[in-house]
Design a protein around this motif. Sequence first.
Motif, PDB file in Angstrom:
ATOM      1  N   GLY A  38      16.966 -31.513   4.277  1.00 26.85           N
ATOM      2  CA  GLY A  38      15.749 -32.156   4.733  1.00 26.85           C
ATOM      3  C   GLY A  38      16.003 -33.477   5.430  1.00 26.85           C
ATOM      4  N   TYR A  39      14.916 -34.206   5.710  1.00 26.76           N
ATOM      5  CA  TYR A  39      14.993 -35.536   6.316  1.00 26.76           C
ATOM      6  C   TYR A  39      15.561 -36.546   5.315  1.00 26.76           C
ATOM      7  CZ  TYR A  39      11.972 -34.496  10.383  1.00 26.76           C
ATOM      8  OH  TYR A  39      11.447 -34.026  11.550  1.00 26.76           O
ATOM      9  N   ASN A  70      18.963 -34.448  12.128  1.00 26.72           N
ATOM     10  CA  ASN A  70      18.601 -35.357  11.042  1.00 26.72           C
ATOM     11  C   ASN A  70      17.695 -34.730   9.993  1.00 26.72           C
ATOM     12  OD1 ASN A  70      20.068 -37.312  12.370  1.00 26.72           O
ATOM     13  ND2 ASN A  70      18.438 -38.850  12.324  1.00 26.72           N
ATOM     14  N   ASP A  71      16.854 -33.784  10.405  1.00 26.18           N
ATOM     15  CA  ASP A  71      15.935 -33.185   9.437  1.00 26.18           C
ATOM     16  C   ASP A  71      16.604 -32.121   8.569  1.00 26.18           C
ATOM     17  OD1 ASP A  71      16.086 -31.642  11.796  1.00 26.18           O
ATOM     18  OD2 ASP A  71      14.133 -30.727  11.449  1.00 26.18           O
ATOM     19  N   HIS A  72      17.904 -31.890   8.778  1.00 26.93           N
ATOM     20  CA  HIS A  72      18.639 -30.926   7.961  1.00 26.93           C
ATOM     21  C   HIS A  72      19.798 -31.565   7.202  1.00 26.93           C
ATOM     22  CE1 HIS A  72      16.595 -27.258   9.521  1.00 26.93           C
ATOM     23  NE2 HIS A  72      16.314 -28.106  10.498  1.00 26.93           N
ATOM     24  N   ILE A  73      20.269 -32.729   7.648  1.00 22.47           N
ATOM     25  CA  ILE A  73      21.395 -33.377   6.964  1.00 22.47           C
ATOM     26  C   ILE A  73      21.012 -34.741   6.384  1.00 22.47           C
ATOM     27  CG2 ILE A  73      23.098 -32.168   8.387  1.00 22.47           C
ATOM     28  CD1 ILE A  73      23.584 -34.946   9.795  1.00 22.47           C
ATOM     29  N   PRO A  86      31.381 -31.325  -1.313  1.00 22.41           N
ATOM     30  CA  PRO A  86      31.788 -31.025   0.060  1.00 22.41           C
ATOM     31  C   PRO A  86      30.606 -30.594   0.914  1.00 22.41           C
ATOM     32  CG  PRO A  86      32.464 -29.255  -1.409  1.00 22.41           C
ATOM     33  CD  PRO A  86      31.936 -30.352  -2.285  1.00 22.41           C
ATOM     34  N   VAL A  87      30.628 -31.007   2.174  1.00 22.71           N
ATOM     35  CA  VAL A  87      29.615 -30.617   3.154  1.00 22.71           C
ATOM     36  C   VAL A  87      30.304 -29.699   4.160  1.00 22.71           C
ATOM     37  CG1 VAL A  87      27.996 -31.409   4.907  1.00 22.71           C
ATOM     38  CG2 VAL A  87      28.376 -32.780   2.844  1.00 22.71           C
ATOM     39  N   VAL A 135      22.434 -41.012  10.440  1.00 19.94           N
ATOM     40  CA  VAL A 135      22.850 -40.415   9.169  1.00 19.94           C
ATOM     41  C   VAL A 135      24.091 -39.532   9.349  1.00 19.94           C
ATOM     42  CG1 VAL A 135      20.633 -40.523   7.979  1.00 19.94           C
ATOM     43  CG2 VAL A 135      21.105 -38.595   9.493  1.00 19.94           C
ATOM     44  N   PRO A 136      25.192 -40.092   9.846  1.00 19.74           N
ATOM     45  CA  PRO A 136      26.393 -39.280  10.008  1.00 19.74           C
ATOM     46  C   PRO A 136      26.967 -38.842   8.664  1.00 19.74           C
ATOM     47  CG  PRO A 136      26.919 -41.592  10.314  1.00 19.74           C
ATOM     48  CD  PRO A 136      25.426 -41.504  10.208  1.00 19.74           C
ATOM     49  N   VAL A 137      27.660 -37.717   8.679  1.00 20.67           N
ATOM     50  CA  VAL A 137      28.426 -37.261   7.519  1.00 20.67           C
ATOM     51  C   VAL A 137      29.865 -37.715   7.744  1.00 20.67           C
ATOM     52  CG1 VAL A 137      29.147 -35.278   6.132  1.00 20.67           C
ATOM     53  CG2 VAL A 137      26.895 -35.278   7.241  1.00 20.67           C
TER      54      VAL A 137
END
Length: 252
Positions: A38-39, A70-73, A86-87, A135-137
Amino acid sequence: MHTGTIVEAAPGVHLVHGSDTNWVVIAEGDAVTLVDTGYPGDRPRLLASLAELGHRPGDVVAVLVTHAHNDHIGSAEHLSRTHDIPVLLHPSEVPHARREFLHQIGVGTVLANAWRPGVLPWAVRVLRSGGTEHVPVTEPRAFPVAGALDLPGRPVPVHTPGHTAGHCVYHLPAQGVVISGDALVCGHSTSRIRGPQLLPSMFDHERAGAVASLPTIADLAGDVLLPGHGPLYRGSVAGAAARAAEQIGGRA
């Protein structure tokens, strides 16, 4: 805390509706695979949905990402950093998740489409939900193997590029479930169409690729579709993909 609507799709598989985006909780005993998050502003709902289903964040074995918008991570990095989860995502989506580039609708495109029904109210909710946050991973990982992943639900990633270059859907063959992310949705605040459809083209990185991925989804055996946006769909996944293809001619 309102968790959003939780819908059981199959034993151990639940679709959760967040503010405007869905995520999926797949459980085997105490172990959980989480598909999308989500967001950023959906984090309280995300954590509450896990709790309502009897799980803690530490029960999540892995976060699978359909694509790195962004709305998924929105909470992927938080879960990774806080709980060492882990992603995982397609190799082509790894640099996108790191934000080496961003293939996501921009403010200019939103403004250019502000005349469309539903766009402005949706844009306001995006801002409130953290949709424009950075919102980086930090350490996204490509899938470790081809085929089924050794995770709860034994999800099989299937590359469906178009919405983004590395978009994947996840097939759960034993449950007859396809988690389709944004490659095939069942509604959106900016769409007047109901039922299986592609998102409006302004959201796709490469529209022709998104259209070309529909037959790939149609080839996946299943009778339950869990989309990134809109309600759960019960019926032939192939039929859902065909219905989406039929809708394309009448919209931009």
